[in-house]
Design a protein around this motif. Structure first.
Motif, PDB file in Angstrom:
ATOM      1  N   THR A   1       2.431   1.531  -3.362  1.00 51.95           N
ATOM      2  CA  THR A   1       1.378   2.037  -4.573  1.00 51.95           C
ATOM      3  C   THR A   1       1.009   3.334  -4.248  1.00 51.95           C
ATOM      4  O   THR A   1       0.735   4.209  -5.332  1.00 51.95           O
ATOM      5  N   LEU A   2       0.762   3.753  -3.284  1.00 50.43           N
ATOM      6  CA  LEU A   2       0.242   5.090  -2.763  1.00 50.43           C
ATOM      7  C   LEU A   2       1.182   6.257  -3.084  1.00 50.43           C
ATOM      8  O   LEU A   2       1.070   7.360  -3.582  1.00 50.43           O
TER       9      LEU A   2
ATOM     10  N   ALA B   1       3.817   5.925  -5.340  1.00 49.44           N
ATOM     11  CA  ALA B   1       4.113   6.048  -6.672  1.00 49.44           C
ATOM     12  C   ALA B   1       2.977   6.971  -7.243  1.00 49.44           C
ATOM     13  O   ALA B   1       3.418   7.731  -8.081  1.00 49.44           O
ATOM     14  N   MET B   2       1.564   6.652  -6.966  1.00 58.92           N
ATOM     15  CA  MET B   2       0.602   7.251  -7.616  1.00 58.92           C
ATOM     16  C   MET B   2       0.759   8.580  -7.212  1.00 58.92           C
ATOM     17  O   MET B   2       0.481   9.733  -8.079  1.00 58.92           O
ATOM     18  N   ARG B   3       0.907   9.073  -5.987  1.00 59.76           N
ATOM     19  CA  ARG B   3       1.197  10.565  -5.695  1.00 59.76           C
ATOM     20  C   ARG B   3       2.248  11.233  -6.347  1.00 59.76           C
ATOM     21  O   ARG B   3       2.036  12.412  -6.729  1.00 59.76           O
TER      22      ARG B   3
ATOM     23  N   ASP C   1       3.078  15.333 -12.795  1.00 60.72           N
ATOM     24  CA  ASP C   1       2.358  16.117 -13.806  1.00 60.72           C
ATOM     25  C   ASP C   1       1.857  17.381 -13.260  1.00 60.72           C
ATOM     26  O   ASP C   1       1.867  18.250 -14.431  1.00 60.72           O
TER      27      ASP C   1
ATOM     28  N   SER D   1      -4.413   6.613   2.423  1.00 60.33           N
ATOM     29  CA  SER D   1      -5.061   5.435   1.343  1.00 60.33           C
ATOM     30  C   SER D   1      -6.434   5.115   1.881  1.00 60.33           C
ATOM     31  O   SER D   1      -6.837   5.207   3.124  1.00 60.33           O
TER      32      SER D   1
ATOM     33  N   ARG E   1       3.512  10.586  -9.266  1.00 61.65           N
ATOM     34  CA  ARG E   1       3.163  10.754 -10.660  1.00 61.65           C
ATOM     35  C   ARG E   1       2.247  12.122 -10.787  1.00 61.65           C
ATOM     36  O   ARG E   1       2.475  12.748 -11.734  1.00 61.65           O
ATOM     37  N   GLU E   2       1.242  12.193  -9.800  1.00 56.84           N
ATOM     38  CA  GLU E   2       0.372  13.368 -10.066  1.00 56.84           C
ATOM     39  C   GLU E   2       1.363  14.507  -9.441  1.00 56.84           C
ATOM     40  O   GLU E   2       1.020  15.685 -10.084  1.00 56.84           O
TER      41      GLU E   2
ATOM     42  N   THR F   1       0.787  -1.028   0.121  1.00 55.39           N
ATOM     43  CA  THR F   1      -0.012  -0.008  -0.174  1.00 55.39           C
ATOM     44  C   THR F   1       0.924   1.159   0.086  1.00 55.39           C
ATOM     45  O   THR F   1       0.572   2.263  -0.629  1.00 55.39           O
TER      46      THR F   1
ATOM     47  N   SER G   1       6.211  12.996  -2.182  1.00 54.27           N
ATOM     48  CA  SER G   1       4.955  12.113  -2.020  1.00 54.27           C
ATOM     49  C   SER G   1       5.064  11.476  -0.601  1.00 54.27           C
ATOM     50  O   SER G   1       4.210  11.186   0.428  1.00 54.27           O
TER      51      SER G   1
END
Length: 101
Positions: A28-29, A31-33, A39, A78, A35-36, A25, A67
């Motif tokens: 994943t959390l 890595a997703m943040r 961006d 999460s 990327r945001e 978790t 992040s």
């Protein structure tokens, strides 16, 4: 004395594990943040403003470190995915009728 700059060991994994339920978790959390955040920095000149900017002040320029600092500060959490309702299975009806020839 000068403030110690965060290293690869900051934030501590033990601190971060207290914020999430598993290492998967956390990865994943983060890595997703990350990327945001990446961006967000990439679209700054375009003026789109659709992505949330970093939620903590950081000396790091790396999105993944930012992040992780957000997770440590409790700004990013999460949330479990909502469970999908089970669809009832349709029973097949046996018909003794055979197609007419």
């Amino acid at each position: 004395m000068a403030e110690r700059r965060p290293s690869l060991m900051e934030p501590r994994i033990e601190t971060l594990m207290g914020k999430v339920d598993s290492k998967f978790t956390l990865v994943t959390l983060a890595a997703m943040r990350a990327r945001e955040i990446n961006d967000y920095y990439n679209q700054l000149g375009e003026g789109l403003g659709k992505i949330v900017p970093p939620q903590v002040t950081s000396v790091s320029r790396k999105p993944l470190t930012i992040s992780l600092e957000e997770i440590e500060a409790g700004k990013i959490e999460s949330a479990p995915l909502p469970e999908e309702p089970e669809t009832p299975e349709v029973e097949a009806t046996d018909t003794d009728e055979t197609p007419a020839e």
